[in-house]
Design a protein around this motif. Structure first.
Motif, short mmCIF file in Angstrom:
data_model
loop_
_atom_site.label_atom_id
_atom_site.label_comp_id
_atom_site.label_asym_id
_atom_site.label_seq_id
_atom_site.Cartn_x
_atom_site.Cartn_y
_atom_site.Cartn_z
N LYS A 118 0.84 -1.20 0.00
CA LYS A 118 0.00 0.00 0.00
C LYS A 118 0.88 1.25 0.00
N LYS A 148 -18.87 2.84 4.79
CA LYS A 148 -17.46 2.54 5.08
C LYS A 148 -17.13 1.07 4.86
N TYR A 151 -14.79 0.06 2.02
CA TYR A 151 -13.35 0.26 2.12
C TYR A 151 -12.62 -0.96 2.67
N ASP A 154 -9.95 -3.94 -1.90
CA ASP A 154 -9.43 -3.08 -2.96
C ASP A 154 -10.52 -2.73 -3.97
N ILE A 157 -12.77 -0.17 -2.44
CA ILE A 157 -12.13 1.15 -2.38
C ILE A 157 -12.18 1.82 -3.74
N ARG A 158 -11.90 1.05 -4.80
CA ARG A 158 -11.96 1.65 -6.14
C ARG A 158 -13.37 2.18 -6.42
N ALA A 160 -15.67 3.03 -4.23
CA ALA A 160 -15.99 4.14 -3.34
C ALA A 160 -15.34 5.44 -3.80
N VAL A 161 -14.07 5.37 -4.18
CA VAL A 161 -13.36 6.57 -4.61
C VAL A 161 -13.97 7.12 -5.90
N ALA A 201 -5.98 4.64 -6.08
CA ALA A 201 -6.95 3.54 -6.07
C ALA A 201 -6.81 2.67 -7.32
N ASP A 204 -4.49 -0.08 -6.73
CA ASP A 204 -4.73 -0.80 -5.47
C ASP A 204 -3.74 -0.40 -4.39
N PHE A 208 -7.29 1.59 4.15
CA PHE A 208 -8.22 2.32 5.01
C PHE A 208 -8.19 1.73 6.41
#
Length: 307
Positions: A118, A148, A151, A154, A157-158, A160-161, A201, A204, A208
């Protein structure tokens, strides 16, 4: 850790004479032992510089501080200059109107030490008013309405972003090497953070922790919270251009999700411009692309060092 890695606290300061000393105090209050402050006054027209210099006079012997003041260049250029001046292995993003919460630095450093692939980790925030009174326990969930649980992976997260930008305040810790990989901040942007985190993101490289690591202050002059219609349109148009520019970084179905977001942002612009026909068309395209992304198979995504 026998020798904790050095964390550079990067603080761009601009017209925050009422808040900047609280921001600096919070760095001292965090018990993480190996840290420095790098702060630039980006052309403030109030007494921000005077407040910083007074703070350094009182506390400069307690923590290393590098301070510069100069004409205004904008947030992205200031962040790039801060990173160039920093000596740390990790960069903790600060903001002169917000402040860190004790324990956040150690929690984020520990996460990145445990997850070497990360490049950055974000946490949550508490939301406070001008006087520091708590308004929301979670900036992500309560202020931005984010889920949340996305998150936790991976892929989540992609998504969500791309679809629900909910990172408010200085909540990120980055490796120095991660910024070298994604070319730091894009100068010329007014709201630069979404662009950086899209790039992270896509590789990857973003993690979080569900821990409040800062207090995000709402005080009526936050750039991202403006109610001025023309400014909101400019900010949205910039975000749409960022999304178009970063499409090539993503595999499916995230690329289609980002295409959908282009139309969703366009719908917001059309609403503010009172163009109902364009609004309806944009929303139709958005719904179609979101549906298409839901049934598209996902591509195998490489680890950051394989990308």
């Amino acid at each position: 850790m026998s020798t904790p890695p050095l964390v550079s606290i990067l603080i761009p300061a601009y017209n925050h004479e009422d808040f900047v000393e609280r921001c600096l105090d919070s760095v001292l209050e965090d018990p993480y032992p190996s840290k420095e402050i790098v702060i630039i006054d980006d052309g403030s027209t109030d007494k921000t510089s005077e407040r910083i210099l007074a703070w350094i006079e009182r506390h400069g012997h307690e923590v290393p501080v590098e301070f510069a003041q100069r004409a205004n260049k904008g947030i992205a250029a200031t962040l790039n200059e801060l990173a160039a001046r920093a000596r740390g292995d990790f960069y903790r993003l600060g903001a002169s109107d917000d402040y860190l919460l004790p324990g956040g630095l150690d929690a984020q450093v520990q996460y990145l030490m445990r997850h070497p692939r990360k490049g950055a980790v974000i946490g949550d925030s508490v939301v406070v008013d001008r006087e520091g009174r708590c308004l929301h326990a979670s900036g992500m969930a309560d202020l931005h309405g984010a889920n949340k649980r996305l998150y936790a992976s991976d892929q989540g997260i992609r998504r969500a972003v791309i679809t629900h930008w909910a990172v408010g305040g200085p909540v990120a810790l980055l490796r120095r090497s991660a910024l070298e990989t994604v070319a730091r901040w894009t100068e010329g942007l007014r709201i630069d953070d979404w662009d950086l985190f899209l790039r992270l993101a896509a590789r990857d490289a973003l993690g979080f922790i569900d821990t409040p690591v800062c207090a995000y202050r709402l005080h009526g002059a936050n750039l991202s919270k403006t109610r001025h219609r023309a400014t909101r349109i400019v900010n949205l148009e910039e975000s749409r251009e960022v999304a178009i520019r970063r499409l090539c970084l993503f595999d499916e179905p995230c690329r289609t999700l980002l295409r959908a977001q282009v139309h969703y942002i366009g719908a917001k612009v059309a609403f503010l411009q009172a163009r109902p026909g364009t609004l309806a068309l944009r929303l139709a395209c958005y719904a179609l692309l979101r549906g298409w992304a839901a049934v598209r198979p996902g591509a195998a995504h490489p680890h950051p060092e394989e990308a």
